[in-house]
Motif scaffolding. Structure first.
Motif, PDB file in Angstrom:
ATOM      1  N   ALA A 299       0.831  -1.204   0.000  1.00 56.61           N
ATOM      2  CA  ALA A 299       0.000   0.000   0.000  1.00 56.61           C
ATOM      3  C   ALA A 299       0.868   1.257   0.000  1.00 56.61           C
ATOM      4  CB  ALA A 299      -0.929  -0.007   1.212  1.00 56.61           C
ATOM      5  N   GLN A 300       1.934   1.215   0.773  1.00 59.13           N
ATOM      6  CA  GLN A 300       2.850   2.352   0.831  1.00 59.13           C
ATOM      7  C   GLN A 300       3.578   2.530  -0.502  1.00 59.13           C
ATOM      8  OE1 GLN A 300       5.834   1.969   3.851  1.00 59.13           O
ATOM      9  NE2 GLN A 300       6.834   3.910   3.359  1.00 59.13           N
ATOM     10  N   ILE A 301       4.026   1.428  -1.062  1.00 61.41           N
ATOM     11  CA  ILE A 301       4.752   1.480  -2.328  1.00 61.41           C
ATOM     12  C   ILE A 301       3.855   1.971  -3.453  1.00 61.41           C
ATOM     13  CG2 ILE A 301       5.754  -0.032  -4.108  1.00 61.41           C
ATOM     14  CD1 ILE A 301       7.026  -1.622  -1.807  1.00 61.41           C
ATOM     15  N   GLY A 302       2.558   1.617  -3.399  1.00 57.24           N
ATOM     16  CA  GLY A 302       1.629   2.037  -4.440  1.00 57.24           C
ATOM     17  C   GLY A 302       1.505   3.545  -4.574  1.00 57.24           C
ATOM     18  N   GLN A 303       1.895   4.267  -3.526  1.00 56.76           N
ATOM     19  CA  GLN A 303       1.828   5.724  -3.544  1.00 56.76           C
ATOM     20  C   GLN A 303       3.159   6.362  -3.928  1.00 56.76           C
ATOM     21  OE1 GLN A 303       0.262   7.015   0.259  1.00 56.76           O
ATOM     22  NE2 GLN A 303      -1.234   5.352   0.313  1.00 56.76           N
ATOM     23  N   ASP A 304       4.147   5.532  -4.238  1.00 57.06           N
ATOM     24  CA  ASP A 304       5.486   6.027  -4.559  1.00 57.06           C
ATOM     25  C   ASP A 304       5.903   5.431  -5.896  1.00 57.06           C
ATOM     26  OD1 ASP A 304       8.307   6.382  -4.766  1.00 57.06           O
ATOM     27  OD2 ASP A 304       8.478   6.556  -2.589  1.00 57.06           O
ATOM     28  N   LYS A 305       5.848   6.221  -6.950  1.00 56.34           N
ATOM     29  CA  LYS A 305       6.111   5.720  -8.299  1.00 56.34           C
ATOM     30  C   LYS A 305       7.507   5.114  -8.422  1.00 56.34           C
ATOM     31  CE  LYS A 305       6.217   7.059 -13.168  1.00 56.34           C
ATOM     32  NZ  LYS A 305       6.053   8.194 -14.137  1.00 56.34           N
ATOM     33  N   ALA A 306       8.480   5.774  -7.829  1.00 57.92           N
ATOM     34  CA  ALA A 306       9.863   5.285  -7.940  1.00 57.92           C
ATOM     35  C   ALA A 306      10.021   3.915  -7.289  1.00 57.92           C
ATOM     36  CB  ALA A 306      10.818   6.293  -7.309  1.00 57.92           C
ATOM     37  N   LEU A 307       9.386   3.732  -6.136  1.00 61.76           N
ATOM     38  CA  LEU A 307       9.454   2.434  -5.470  1.00 61.76           C
ATOM     39  C   LEU A 307       8.686   1.376  -6.257  1.00 61.76           C
ATOM     40  CD1 LEU A 307       9.068   3.073  -1.621  1.00 61.76           C
ATOM     41  CD2 LEU A 307      11.040   2.124  -2.813  1.00 61.76           C
ATOM     42  N   LYS A 308       7.537   1.756  -6.774  1.00 60.76           N
ATOM     43  CA  LYS A 308       6.698   0.808  -7.509  1.00 60.76           C
ATOM     44  C   LYS A 308       7.438   0.239  -8.711  1.00 60.76           C
ATOM     45  CE  LYS A 308       2.012   0.356  -9.363  1.00 60.76           C
ATOM     46  NZ  LYS A 308       0.730   1.069  -9.635  1.00 60.76           N
ATOM     47  N   GLU A 309       8.286   1.056  -9.342  1.00 61.51           N
ATOM     48  CA  GLU A 309       9.045   0.606 -10.498  1.00 61.51           C
ATOM     49  C   GLU A 309      10.146  -0.381 -10.120  1.00 61.51           C
ATOM     50  OE1 GLU A 309      10.351   4.252 -12.236  1.00 61.51           O
ATOM     51  OE2 GLU A 309       8.561   4.436 -13.507  1.00 61.51           O
ATOM     52  N   ARG A 310      10.403  -0.511  -8.812  1.00 64.07           N
ATOM     53  CA  ARG A 310      11.441  -1.443  -8.358  1.00 64.07           C
ATOM     54  C   ARG A 310      10.864  -2.731  -7.763  1.00 64.07           C
ATOM     55  NH1 ARG A 310      14.547   0.186  -4.212  1.00 64.07           N
ATOM     56  NH2 ARG A 310      13.997   2.348  -3.800  1.00 64.07           N
ATOM     57  N   VAL A 311       9.593  -2.987  -8.021  1.00 57.93           N
ATOM     58  CA  VAL A 311       8.962  -4.210  -7.519  1.00 57.93           C
ATOM     59  C   VAL A 311       8.918  -5.250  -8.629  1.00 57.93           C
ATOM     60  CG1 VAL A 311       6.859  -5.240  -6.596  1.00 57.93           C
ATOM     61  CG2 VAL A 311       7.583  -2.969  -5.818  1.00 57.93           C
ATOM     62  N   PHE A 538      -5.855 -20.984  -3.377  1.00 58.97           N
ATOM     63  CA  PHE A 538      -5.208 -19.878  -4.092  1.00 58.97           C
ATOM     64  C   PHE A 538      -3.779 -20.251  -4.464  1.00 58.97           C
ATOM     65  CE2 PHE A 538      -4.323 -19.219   0.404  1.00 58.97           C
ATOM     66  CZ  PHE A 538      -2.996 -18.834   0.444  1.00 58.97           C
ATOM     67  N   HIS A 539      -3.239 -19.493  -5.417  1.00 58.62           N
ATOM     68  CA  HIS A 539      -1.847 -19.576  -5.811  1.00 58.62           C
ATOM     69  C   HIS A 539      -1.171 -18.285  -5.318  1.00 58.62           C
ATOM     70  CE1 HIS A 539      -3.297 -22.791  -8.304  1.00 58.62           C
ATOM     71  NE2 HIS A 539      -3.994 -21.964  -9.060  1.00 58.62           N
ATOM     72  N   PRO A 540      -0.179 -18.382  -4.436  1.00 62.74           N
ATOM     73  CA  PRO A 540       0.481 -17.168  -3.936  1.00 62.74           C
ATOM     74  C   PRO A 540       1.252 -16.445  -5.037  1.00 62.74           C
ATOM     75  CG  PRO A 540       0.895 -19.040  -2.505  1.00 62.74           C
ATOM     76  CD  PRO A 540       0.285 -19.583  -3.760  1.00 62.74           C
ATOM     77  N   VAL A 541       1.468 -15.155  -4.821  1.00 63.32           N
ATOM     78  CA  VAL A 541       2.189 -14.293  -5.754  1.00 63.32           C
ATOM     79  C   VAL A 541       3.371 -13.671  -5.025  1.00 63.32           C
ATOM     80  CG1 VAL A 541       2.016 -12.254  -7.246  1.00 63.32           C
ATOM     81  CG2 VAL A 541       0.034 -13.769  -6.956  1.00 63.32           C
ATOM     82  N   TYR A 542       4.516 -13.618  -5.699  1.00 66.15           N
ATOM     83  CA  TYR A 542       5.689 -12.942  -5.142  1.00 66.15           C
ATOM     84  C   TYR A 542       5.697 -11.473  -5.549  1.00 66.15           C
ATOM     85  CZ  TYR A 542       8.047 -17.431  -4.202  1.00 66.15           C
ATOM     86  OH  TYR A 542       8.393 -18.665  -3.738  1.00 66.15           O
ATOM     87  N   GLN A 543       5.852 -10.587  -4.579  1.00 62.16           N
ATOM     88  CA  GLN A 543       6.064  -9.172  -4.846  1.00 62.16           C
ATOM     89  C   GLN A 543       7.311  -8.779  -4.057  1.00 62.16           C
ATOM     90  OE1 GLN A 543       3.979  -6.756  -6.467  1.00 62.16           O
ATOM     91  NE2 GLN A 543       1.961  -7.704  -6.605  1.00 62.16           N
ATOM     92  N   ARG A 544       8.387  -8.446  -4.786  1.00 64.45           N
ATOM     93  CA  ARG A 544       9.658  -8.217  -4.102  1.00 64.45           C
ATOM     94  C   ARG A 544      10.398  -7.000  -4.641  1.00 64.45           C
ATOM     95  NH1 ARG A 544      11.206 -14.632  -3.471  1.00 64.45           N
ATOM     96  NH2 ARG A 544       9.661 -14.993  -1.860  1.00 64.45           N
ATOM     97  N   LEU A 545      10.973  -6.263  -3.717  1.00 64.81           N
ATOM     98  CA  LEU A 545      11.742  -5.067  -4.064  1.00 64.81           C
ATOM     99  C   LEU A 545      13.149  -5.428  -4.501  1.00 64.81           C
ATOM    100  CD1 LEU A 545      11.020  -2.375  -1.306  1.00 64.81           C
ATOM    101  CD2 LEU A 545      10.826  -2.035  -3.778  1.00 64.81           C
ATOM    102  N   VAL A 546      13.729  -4.573  -5.336  1.00 62.26           N
ATOM    103  CA  VAL A 546      15.157  -4.631  -5.627  1.00 62.26           C
ATOM    104  C   VAL A 546      15.742  -3.254  -5.358  1.00 62.26           C
ATOM    105  CG1 VAL A 546      14.879  -6.434  -7.361  1.00 62.26           C
ATOM    106  CG2 VAL A 546      14.872  -4.036  -8.076  1.00 62.26           C
ATOM    107  N   GLY A 547      17.043  -3.205  -5.115  1.00 59.74           N
ATOM    108  CA  GLY A 547      17.716  -1.933  -4.884  1.00 59.74           C
ATOM    109  C   GLY A 547      17.658  -1.038  -6.110  1.00 59.74           C
ATOM    110  N   LYS A 548      17.839   0.280  -5.896  1.00 63.20           N
ATOM    111  CA  LYS A 548      17.638   1.244  -6.987  1.00 63.20           C
ATOM    112  C   LYS A 548      18.679   1.140  -8.092  1.00 63.20           C
ATOM    113  CE  LYS A 548      19.978   5.087  -4.562  1.00 63.20           C
ATOM    114  NZ  LYS A 548      21.099   5.243  -5.516  1.00 63.20           N
TER     115      LYS A 548
END
Length: 570
Positions: A299-311, A538-548
């Motif tokens: 939810a927090q990342i969804g409000q931050d475009k730069a972070l969202k692009e790193r998921v 259900f089938h789980p989904v991976y959502q993971r950050l990477v460094g910038k």
């Protein structure tokens, strides 16, 4: 794959094992240079890996599949490997040390491989077929246990072979090496999936004169693009540097962009995600292969475009489901199992699992992947919110004027088999008239109970993933009657032992045409599903950050996690 995060016998991932899923996988954003096309990513720098689970037992004999989020594949090459590409393209098996996927005999009981020319270890010595034979043989030793069980089950003489150490036979005659580049495997039965099996780390070459037994994990001889220079605290710190004798000319799947890879494990998930989010210092060039983002973080990342692009979003063949033991009343009656199937509201279960960003509803046991043989069906249609009226109707026709009292067993640990999912299931069933008691067990006790043939609960939460992207490793351990384990970890919870079903497993397994096999796996899944022996959730989904500063993100449907062998840092 398996319930790879908690069973010693079966990954990933997981593995692993291994959370996981179905569908395409990709990472959006400007840092995704793709696996091909355009300018090659820059070389140099150090890639940091921040993980929760330590990279234990860094010995190819002891690893289950390629475990550890792809880290082992940087050091251990095998006869075949997965195609290093995004999404569904990554479910293909391709040659690695071998020149092809293997040449089967007419009945697929003999598989022959030829090694590529010019293969070398980190010390410059040549890799030979004898080294692969020895690598497989040492995986049978009790002191090096932990790998997948298929070789023991499939190789002639494998069920009685105890490895090359100590007394007894020191070699396995069903593996032949007529020359330095040829290796032949003789099997008890036809196995069309053998090219997939040959991706397992047990097929890593190990020179016999360099084997140090249980100490080998500290400095295994590398055949891949990186070599181990430090392994401390049982895998909590693993540092890899380039293997100068590895050549991309003999390996078109891996790269060696970073100079070094520093794996740090045993970290708290919240700390990992915070460090990746902040991306300061070395963390700007960091990734994780085992730590998901949670609902609040998303939810927090969804409000931050730069972070969202790193998921990065990943899918892997994994299904979370409700299991029945028909030997326990009232689940011996198909009508009760069918009523449960009609009653389940998958929307509430998905929400309990973290929402649609982290879980996809399932009505089939096989996830939605072509490679697995997925065929859509829904034998007990309940819609998003369940169909309590239909469930009550089925129960009434079966003679239940009031819903039966049942017990749902689950883990007390938060997660895919924990209290939140159990409560969502309970609420759905109560709407249909069931009286549902919840039985929470501490994780170790829970695992022992659900895998114990003589003490399996009547109704419980569990999950399963495939050791490779095909129908056999997904369906056979759960529904093949010959795989019921009386004294050990049993995964055929319904204890289904139908001769017709068992025969179909054999018929499909002998097919070397993987597309034809996939179609029949889907049909078999549909047939088994009609018996209401499990309720896919259900089938789980991976959502993971990477460094910038991480580039060239590739996530395949084989593993569902970022492929470190493709990553560059800038």
């Amino acid at each position: 794959m398996l319930d790879r995060r908690s069973t010693p016998r079966r990954l990933v991932v997981a593995a692993v094992g291994l959370a996981l899923l179905a569908g395409a996988a990709a990472c959006s954003g400007p840092e995704d240079d793709g696996a091909g096309g355009g300018d090659a990513p820059a070389e140099g720098g150090t890639l940091t890996v921040l993980n929760t689970e330590p990279q234990e037992n860094f010995d190819p004999a002891r690893l289950y599949t390629s475990g550890g989020g792809n880290v082992p594949s940087l050091v251990f090459r095998t006869l075949t490997t997965r195609n290093r590409a995004d999404g569904a393209a990554g479910t293909k098996v391709v040659p690695d040390l071998a020149t092809d996927l293997g040449r089967p005999s007419e009945n697929a009981t003999v598989w022959t491989y030829t090694l590529k020319k010019g293969l070398k270890y980190e010390d410059g010595s040549p890799i030979t077929s004898a080294d692969i034979k020895y690598g497989v043989e040492r995986s049978f030793a009790a002191e090096l246990s932990g790998g997948a069980p298929y070789l023991r089950d499939w190789l002639i003489g494998g069920d009685s072979y105890a490895g090359p150490f100590g007394g007894g036979e020191t070699t396995l005659d069903s593996i032949e090496t007529p020359d330095e580049r040829t290796i032949v495997f003789r099997l008890k039965k036809p196995v069309g999936d053998f090219p997939y099996l040959a991706t397992q780390t047990q097929f890593t070459p190990v020179p016999q004169d360099k084997d140090t037994g249980t100490e080998y994990e500290k400095h295994p001889l590398s055949s891949g693009p990186y070599k181990v220079v430090e392994n401390t605290r049982d895998g909590e710190r693993l540092r890899l540097e380039r293997n100068t004798h590895w050549s991309e000319k003999t390996d078109d799947q891996r790269h060696a962009y970073p100079d070094a890879i520093d794996v740090r494990s045993g970290l708290d998930p919240a700390v990992i995600n915070q460090r990746l989010s902040t991306s300061s210092g070395a963390d700007s060039k960091a990734v994780t292969t085992d730590t998901n983002l949670g609902p609040a973080e998303l939810a927090q990342i969804g409000q931050d475009k730069a972070l969202k692009e790193r998921v990065g979003v990943g899918h892997f063949g994994y299904t979370n489901y409700l299991a029945f033991n028909p030997r326990v009343k009232p689940f011996d009656r198909a009508e009760v199992r069918e009523a449960v199937s009609y009653a389940i509201g998958r929307s509430s279960v998905v929400n309990a699992a973290g929402g649609s960003a982290l879980a996809e509803p399932a009505t089939t046991f096989l996830p939605n992947q072509k490679a697995l043989g997925y065929k859509p069906y829904d034998h007990f249609p309940a819609g998003e919110n369940g169909d309590p009226d239909k469930a009550r109707e089925v129960l009434k026709d079966a003679g239940y004027d009031e819903g039966p009292t049942i017990t749902l067993t689950h883990s007390t640990e938060e997660g895919e088999m924990g209290p939140k999912i159990a409560s969502a299931v309970q609420q759905s069933l109560q709407k249909a008239g069931f009286e549902v008691k919840l039985e929470g067990l501490e994780p170790n006790a829970y695992d022992e109970r659900r895998w114990d043939t003589g003490n399996t609960p009547g109704f419980f939460l569990t999950r399963w993933g495939a050791d490779w992207p095909a129908g056999y490793p997904f369906l056979a351990p759960i529904f093949d009657g010959r795989q019921i384990v009386e004294n050990g970890a049993n995964f055929n919870h319904a204890q289904l032992d139908d001769p017709a079903i068992n025969k179909e497993f054999d018929e499909i397994s002998r097919l070397t045409d993987l597309d034809a096999a996939a179609k029949r796996w889907g049909e078999l899944d549909e047939e088994i599903g009609s018996r209401a022996l499990a309720v896919p959730l259900f089938h789980p989904v991976y959502q993971r950050l990477v460094g910038k500063d991480v580039k060239n993100v590739v996530i395949s449907d084989w593993t569902g996690v970022l492929d470190i062998s493709q990553v560059a840092v800038g």
